[in-house]
Design a protein around this motif. Sequence first.
Motif, short mmCIF file in Angstrom:
data_model
loop_
_atom_site.label_atom_id
_atom_site.label_comp_id
_atom_site.label_asym_id
_atom_site.label_seq_id
_atom_site.Cartn_x
_atom_site.Cartn_y
_atom_site.Cartn_z
N HIS A 1 -69.74 65.88 68.03
CA HIS A 1 -68.89 66.49 68.86
C HIS A 1 -69.04 68.09 68.97
O HIS A 1 -69.20 68.66 67.65
CB HIS A 1 -67.39 66.41 68.10
CG HIS A 1 -66.34 67.07 68.98
ND1 HIS A 1 -65.93 66.88 70.27
CD2 HIS A 1 -65.50 68.31 68.55
CE1 HIS A 1 -65.13 67.48 70.88
NE2 HIS A 1 -64.97 68.50 69.90
N TYR A 2 -69.49 68.51 69.76
CA TYR A 2 -69.90 70.06 69.93
C TYR A 2 -68.72 70.83 70.54
O TYR A 2 -68.18 70.31 71.40
CB TYR A 2 -71.24 70.18 71.05
CG TYR A 2 -72.45 69.77 70.41
CD1 TYR A 2 -73.05 70.25 69.31
CD2 TYR A 2 -72.70 68.26 70.55
CE1 TYR A 2 -74.32 69.67 68.91
CE2 TYR A 2 -73.78 67.82 70.08
CZ TYR A 2 -74.60 68.27 69.40
OH TYR A 2 -75.78 67.93 68.64
N VAL A 3 -68.23 71.97 70.11
CA VAL A 3 -67.07 72.49 70.10
C VAL A 3 -67.20 73.60 71.18
O VAL A 3 -66.10 74.16 71.80
CB VAL A 3 -66.64 73.12 68.86
CG1 VAL A 3 -65.96 72.04 67.75
CG2 VAL A 3 -67.34 74.05 68.20
N ARG A 4 -68.26 73.97 71.54
CA ARG A 4 -68.43 75.14 72.60
C ARG A 4 -69.70 74.99 73.27
O ARG A 4 -70.75 74.59 72.68
CB ARG A 4 -68.44 76.65 71.88
CG ARG A 4 -67.35 76.97 70.99
CD ARG A 4 -67.44 78.62 70.93
NE ARG A 4 -68.64 79.06 69.98
CZ ARG A 4 -68.70 78.88 68.89
NH1 ARG A 4 -67.59 78.43 67.91
NH2 ARG A 4 -69.75 79.32 68.24
N ALA A 5 -69.74 75.16 74.55
CA ALA A 5 -70.85 75.22 75.52
C ALA A 5 -70.83 76.58 76.30
O ALA A 5 -69.89 76.90 76.94
CB ALA A 5 -70.60 73.88 76.22
N THR A 6 -72.04 76.78 76.83
CA THR A 6 -72.29 77.83 77.68
C THR A 6 -72.22 77.21 78.99
O THR A 6 -72.21 76.02 79.15
CB THR A 6 -73.46 78.75 77.60
OG1 THR A 6 -74.68 77.58 77.78
CG2 THR A 6 -73.61 79.25 76.31
N ARG A 7 -72.13 77.84 80.04
CA ARG A 7 -72.17 77.63 81.47
C ARG A 7 -73.75 77.08 81.51
O ARG A 7 -74.77 77.57 81.11
CB ARG A 7 -72.00 78.87 82.56
CG ARG A 7 -72.11 78.34 83.72
CD ARG A 7 -71.66 79.42 84.90
NE ARG A 7 -72.44 80.52 84.40
CZ ARG A 7 -73.34 81.17 85.26
NH1 ARG A 7 -73.40 80.51 86.43
NH2 ARG A 7 -74.03 82.25 84.90
N GLY A 8 -74.23 76.10 82.56
CA GLY A 8 -75.43 75.53 82.43
C GLY A 8 -76.47 76.67 83.06
O GLY A 8 -75.96 77.35 84.12
N TYR A 9 -77.49 76.55 82.54
CA TYR A 9 -78.63 77.44 83.53
C TYR A 9 -79.34 76.56 84.10
O TYR A 9 -80.14 75.54 83.54
CB TYR A 9 -79.34 78.01 82.20
CG TYR A 9 -80.55 78.92 82.75
CD1 TYR A 9 -80.60 80.06 83.50
CD2 TYR A 9 -81.89 78.20 82.71
CE1 TYR A 9 -81.39 80.50 83.99
CE2 TYR A 9 -83.07 78.76 83.11
CZ TYR A 9 -82.80 80.09 83.99
OH TYR A 9 -83.97 80.59 84.75
#
Length: 125
Positions: free
Chosen positions: A100-108
């Motif tokens: 489980h990953y808790v943070r993600a950036t907007r896709g590049y």
Amino acid sequence: MSSLASAGARLAKAKHMLDNAWVTIKTTQAVKKGVFTDGTEPVTIVTDYPARVIKGSLGSKDQAEWLPDEYDAVLVIDTGIKVPAGCTVDAKGLDGELTHYVRATRGYAGYHSHQEIALVLAERA
């Protein structure tokens, strides 16, 4: 179809041969009642979608006797999926283990074949 778009389609097809996870991406959206915002509700963007998760390396300054269970990773996924910043990503690996990953950036999405999304794993021991 232009030759550039055709090459991107072929690259996207080849990319799937390297996939090592099935991901479920979730976010939240505001719920409106009339003109007022009344909280948020969960929204699933994709479920069990094939993708590749690449774990970032640990720098020598981060190495210690007891390493935290925290690292950066990159999610490589198709360009047609809109991934807003702040999503959570559950990735089931080839061995069936769920991360489980808790943070993600907007896709590049600067590539024709895929987009890259920076992820952060931060689990409490």
